[in-house]
Scaffold this active site. Sequence first.
Site, PDB file in Angstrom:
ATOM      1  N   LYS A  13      51.413 -23.306  25.491  1.00 30.02           N
ATOM      2  CA  LYS A  13      49.906 -22.847  26.026  1.00 30.02           C
ATOM      3  C   LYS A  13      50.089 -21.886  27.058  1.00 30.02           C
ATOM      4  CE  LYS A  13      47.701 -26.240  27.602  1.00 30.02           C
ATOM      5  NZ  LYS A  13      47.382 -26.083  29.019  1.00 30.02           N
ATOM      6  N   ARG A  88      39.530 -30.624  30.262  1.00 31.01           N
ATOM      7  CA  ARG A  88      40.542 -31.672  29.727  1.00 31.01           C
ATOM      8  C   ARG A  88      39.976 -32.872  29.232  1.00 31.01           C
ATOM      9  NH1 ARG A  88      45.761 -29.790  32.200  1.00 31.01           N
ATOM     10  NH2 ARG A  88      47.266 -31.115  31.968  1.00 31.01           N
ATOM     11  N   ARG A 127      61.525 -27.570  30.441  1.00 35.52           N
ATOM     12  CA  ARG A 127      60.733 -26.571  31.099  1.00 35.52           C
ATOM     13  C   ARG A 127      61.006 -26.485  32.492  1.00 35.52           C
ATOM     14  NH1 ARG A 127      54.217 -27.060  30.151  1.00 35.52           N
ATOM     15  NH2 ARG A 127      54.450 -28.852  31.674  1.00 35.52           N
ATOM     16  N   ARG A 162      59.572 -29.501  37.482  1.00 34.11           N
ATOM     17  CA  ARG A 162      58.130 -30.370  37.738  1.00 34.11           C
ATOM     18  C   ARG A 162      58.537 -31.627  37.910  1.00 34.11           C
ATOM     19  NH1 ARG A 162      53.164 -27.984  34.660  1.00 34.11           N
ATOM     20  NH2 ARG A 162      52.558 -30.166  34.883  1.00 34.11           N
ATOM     21  N   ARG A 174      50.065 -38.000  30.266  1.00 34.44           N
ATOM     22  CA  ARG A 174      49.309 -36.810  29.911  1.00 34.44           C
ATOM     23  C   ARG A 174      48.928 -36.531  28.391  1.00 34.44           C
ATOM     24  NH1 ARG A 174      52.641 -31.899  32.694  1.00 34.44           N
ATOM     25  NH2 ARG A 174      54.266 -33.659  32.787  1.00 34.44           N
TER      26      ARG A 174
HETATM   27  P1  AMP Z   1      49.227 -28.998  33.763  1.00 39.87           P
HETATM   28  O1  AMP Z   1      49.964 -27.891  34.925  1.00 39.87           O
HETATM   29  O2  AMP Z   1      48.146 -28.448  33.171  1.00 39.87           O
HETATM   30  O3  AMP Z   1      50.086 -29.713  32.987  1.00 39.87           O
HETATM   31  O4  AMP Z   1      48.397 -29.893  34.592  1.00 39.87           O
HETATM   32  C1  AMP Z   1      49.199 -30.676  35.702  1.00 39.87           C
HETATM   33  C2  AMP Z   1      48.284 -31.878  36.082  1.00 39.87           C
HETATM   34  O5  AMP Z   1      47.101 -31.278  36.994  1.00 39.87           O
HETATM   35  C3  AMP Z   1      47.734 -32.630  35.157  1.00 39.87           C
HETATM   36  O6  AMP Z   1      48.652 -33.751  34.842  1.00 39.87           O
HETATM   37  C4  AMP Z   1      46.640 -33.271  35.859  1.00 39.87           C
HETATM   38  O7  AMP Z   1      46.903 -34.308  36.662  1.00 39.87           O
HETATM   39  C5  AMP Z   1      46.053 -32.191  36.742  1.00 39.87           C
HETATM   40  N1  AMP Z   1      45.217 -31.219  36.107  1.00 39.87           N
HETATM   41  C6  AMP Z   1      45.128 -30.272  35.383  1.00 39.87           C
HETATM   42  N2  AMP Z   1      44.060 -29.897  34.704  1.00 39.87           N
HETATM   43  C7  AMP Z   1      43.018 -30.780  34.980  1.00 39.87           C
HETATM   44  C8  AMP Z   1      41.855 -31.186  34.573  1.00 39.87           C
HETATM   45  N3  AMP Z   1      40.898 -30.223  33.938  1.00 39.87           N
HETATM   46  N4  AMP Z   1      40.989 -32.155  35.130  1.00 39.87           N
HETATM   47  C9  AMP Z   1      41.657 -33.137  35.879  1.00 39.87           C
HETATM   48  N5  AMP Z   1      42.993 -33.000  36.102  1.00 39.87           N
HETATM   49  C10 AMP Z   1      43.693 -31.929  35.969  1.00 39.87           C
END
Ligand code: AMP
Length: 226
Positions: A13, A88, A127, A162, A174
């Site tokens: 994505k 989300r 990644r 990460r 997740r």
């Molecule tokens: P990502 O980089 O999209 O994988 O996001 C990393 C982490 O950020 C996620 O596992 C959540 O802990 C937090 N996060 C990202 N987007 C959201 C969202 N829309 N609502 C709540 N937590 C979020």
Amino acid sequence: MKVLFFGPNGSGKGTQGAIVKNRLNIPHIETGVIFRENIQKGTSLGKEAKGYIDRGELVPDSITIPMILDRIKKDDCKNGWLLDGFPRNLTQAQELDRSLKKEGITLDIVIEMVLPRQTAKERIMGRRLCENDNNHPNNIFIDAIKPDGDKCRICGGGLKARSDDQDEAAIDKRHDIYYDTKTGTMAAVNYYKNLSATNNGVPKVIELDGRPGVKEVSEHLIAKLI
Ligand code: AMP
């Protein structure tokens, strides 16, 4: 153009989002990136968010929803935005919808990257993040975006993984949230699909098979965008 981009963690994505951003010339707003930047800078938002992120849980809606609703009101969003990682869950989708309606803003496109859960998990573990620019895609398990040795394939910068990408429990958590059709991210996706079905195809919903390589997926995406 106002665009939402859905897909499980590891679906590519972020990589495809950068392509859409360039194509449509709109800011690519990634919730996860905003949180990680705040953690890096040691802000109070970052401190609050860190524990949730490390465990693979969602940062509470009370923090995330106003953060994004404020962000899309900034000047650079006048001609549109691409939201990646938000909404989300169902509550975030409903709140975004409510806020857009209040402002008289129409959501144009919803993109859903579809990928089996196991494939997504393998991709996450491969990644790597570029220390110079988080948007430079590198993955040790994907030929098209393999790093150059241990350096970023785009700028030669250092790479790091990460911590939440190397923790299987956090990845599973997740994905549990993503594939949850009751209140999780899939509930948000279905919310927009229903909206589209009952509103003459607005927003336009684009489903994208995330299994092929980066180039093939982006060709499909661009063909459907225009
Ligand atoms: P990502 O980089 O999209 O994988 O996001 C990393 C982490 O950020 C996620 O596992 C959540 O802990 C937090 N996060 C990202 N987007 C959201 C969202 N829309 N609502 C709540 N937590 C979020």
